[in-house]
Design an enzyme around this catalytic site. Structure first.
Site: not given
Lengths: 453, 453
Positions: A140, A391, A416
């Site tokens: 991320s 995601d 994710h």
């Protein structure tokens, strides 16, 4: 071989400049990092596996990056998880860090990268680590940081695993509605009625809560921690709902996890099992939605009420809100047609005004692309950009190879940064393969570096 | 085609953030730049030739970078000479810029690069320039900046001509005595007696000025602007002498120039013609040395006295002293045996202490290598690192190819960034060839970029 399920690390503080790019402010602060040297003790110039911490306590990432722990023994690597400044306990001005724009102003990605550069320099200054190759890992925003570490400091970092790193989620680069469309599709594939009912519910909430009786009804029926009193409270509730839908899309993992919240395996499937009757309307729709939402808000069955202030208590929302207001301006919009959210246009001026009121700084929507590049990235090397198609953040991911060694990896079956998590018997073949490919390239990057000496 | 001998430009100020890397200080300032759009008026996406200004008024560099002016018409390029913050008129805090560490602290190379990034962004925002390739040019510190622009912002800048850019002149990277040895060799090749007499003169100066009569004699014989009174004055005189020897080595061009000072062609030859009698000692040696020095201090014949405070009035010595004290810490030493200077070891602690007293900041000897890289630069592309073997700064230059397109160019016959100067009938073949090679690569870099669209 016993693998640490959670971080079996020493915690160390290093002293760093608050400002790495000027000399006007000479303040220093303690950056915290976790270190595990179990597997590198007998190795000279052992690889350093360095997690570039993102917006939260560093333990959170150490506990949710099992892939790194699984492969560290094989590589004889020194493991480092570095905490991002202004998160966890790495607060440059202690409990005053968020109190004053002058203090808060050093919360930037560039400063964080410079902290990591310093820390790597320190690690390499230790005997036996002078020529250690450094591989950075991140998921991320942490993945953005690891990609940017390699992009900005290729002389220091030999390669990067940038998982679900939306380095392109910026102004004029991606469509603002892509994120919401991907999130919606996750619910759609589970059951087409599910996103349809979610979409319908927005209006239903508005209608039901349009009078005091309705507000009372919803407060009691949904067991809200704070009863709804104003239209504003209703909006806050809607924002919470939206956040939950998005979070669930992010952590839609194939096994039980506890990353953003305790959740069952495939949470969206479990959630959508409640939302199959397309004829539902009015209060019955909301009552059903409440049962669905409990999958996220009360999977443990221990919650007394629904919706505490913070849906992701482990993340440093305060810091991230500031970063999103300053340099991490990621345009998002919804249209309620191609996605399941209430329509909301992206209006930079409104966004900027809200931010300015909070922090007395102007948003810099072009700064990230200027500093790190969003176009013309063909000189980038030695990065894996992995993105799972479940995601929503894939909307801002690198989905095509930038060069022969800056590779896009599309994982059809992953949410994710699933590839950064520890192995699980429920992992699909594409996730397993991605982890193998990561290892293959890490080996290659290390060998490339070692050949120099 | 009429080429501008001096800069025929418009002068523009752009407003920029004083601090590009944090949000604590929101001050802005005017950065000055020169612009000439004579040759790009009919061209869409014309190349931008961008000189990354260094430590001085920008006009100085515009007037001494004839190469850029000569080739701009051929390329139909927009010409920009950007002034470095804290030099010339680009003073972030006006006449207070140097008054306070808080104000002065934003004088850093990274901030200057970020100014140039902003300016390029602005230029490309103009209609018809959106896809303009940008080639940066710079000599000396300006060459370091142009190399670093390409290294740090390859997504913004397509190639760099980094002439005589000592990006390796940092701690633990090069030998501190290399610079002095190269300077000495310039005098040696002119006439081996010359550096021998220069070396002998240091002691002679010490001896002659050891009493008041001697100080008087030297002050009067050398027509010093300020008579010598103390041992400190003698040291200042010696420092001046050393600076002159070095400057002359830097600008030892094959034709009359006026860059650091008005000088004849091949000034070291002219200087050394005075210093041929190896038996000279005592006052006769100093009288002869004085005649030699006049080549530098009074080539115009108009100077009333010798040694004004500033030997290079066109450069911003105040700013550079600060930069050398903070991030541009370039270790230098002399041994008086392999070079012609008074022996002086490099002592970082002393250096740092002196700097701290002046500016209340600590020197950061590793910062430049950390930020930009001194080792492991094999990912660098599209830079010409040209270095003349007459130039003492070649000691810190890139003398081997870093990659197939980051190329070292050794010019046996050139002093400090001679290749950036306008053509002259006295240019040697290797200088002419270097300029051709620059053009060849610029063409290639532009074509590479244009192929993308």
């Amino acid at each position: 071989m016993v693998l640490p399920k959670t971080c079996d690390c020493s915690t160390i503080n290093g002293e760093y400049q608050v400002d790495h790019f000027s000399f006007a402010v000479q303040d220093t602060f303690n950056l915290r990092y976790l270190i595990n040297d179990t597997w590198c003790k007998t190795v000279k110039n052992a690889p350093i596996f360095f997690y570039t911490g993102n917006e939260g306590r560093i333990e959170l990432f150490a506990e949710n990056t099992g892939f790194l722990w699984e492969i560290a023994p094989k590589f004889g690597a020194l493991v480092i998880f570095a905490e991002h400044r202004y998160y966890g306990e790495s607060l440059p001005y202690g409990n005053q860090s968020f109190a004053n724009p002058r203090y808060l102003g050093y919360l930037t990605s560039q400063q964080a990268l410079a902290d990591y550069v310093e820390l790597i320099g320190y690690l390499r200054s230790k005997e036996g680590f002078e020529f250690s190759p450094v591989i950075v890992f991140g998921g991320s925003y942490g993945g953005m940081l690891s990609a940017w570490m390699r992009i900005k400091y290729p002389h220091i970092v030999q390669g990067a695993i940038a998982a679900s790193a939306p380095i392109l989620q910026f102004t004029d680069i991606v469509e603002c509605d892509a994120f919401a469309r991907i999130a919606t599709s996750d619910y759609y594939v589970s059951n087409p009625t599910c996103p349809q009912l979610i979409r319908k519910a927005w209006k239903t909430i508005t209608e039901v809560t349009s009078n005091d009786e309705g507000k009372k009804w919803l407060s009691s029926n949904w067991k809200l921690c704070e009863p709804l009193k104003t239209e504003e409270d209703v909006q806050v509730l809607k924002d919470f709902l939206q956040e939950i839908y998005i979070n669930m899309a992010m952590v839609n993992y194939p096994y039980e996890t506890n990353f953003l919240a305790p959740l069952p395996a495939n949470p969206i499937n479990v959630f959508c099992q409640h939302l199959t009757n397309s004829s539902l309307t009015g209060k019955p729709l909301l009552s059903t939605l409440y049962r669905a939402i409990n999958v996220y808000t009360n999977y443990t069955g221990k919650a007394n009420c629904t919706f505490t202030k913070n849906t992701t208590p482990t993340l440093g929302d305060e810091g991230w809100d500031y970063q999103a207001c300053t340099e991490m301006v990621m345009p998002m919009c919804t249209d309620g047609t191609n996605d399941m959210f209430e329509p909301a246009t992206w209006n930079f001026d409104d966004y900027n005004n809200t931010c300015f009121k909070k922090y007395s700084v102007s948003s810099q929507p072009h700064l990230a692309c200027q500093q790190y590049g969003c176009k013309n990235l063909d000189t980038v090397t030695n990065i894996h950009f992995s993105n799972g198609l479940l995601d929503p953040w894939t909307s801002g991911g690198v989905l095509r190879n930038l060069s022969s060694s800056a590779t896009a990896i599309i994982i059809p079956d992953a949410a994710h940064h699933l590839d950064l998590r520890e192995s699980n018997s429920n992992d699909s073949y594409d996730v397993i393969l991605t982890r193998k490919f990561h290892q293959y390239s890490i080996k290659k990057w290390i060998a490339e570096y070692q050949r120099k000496f």
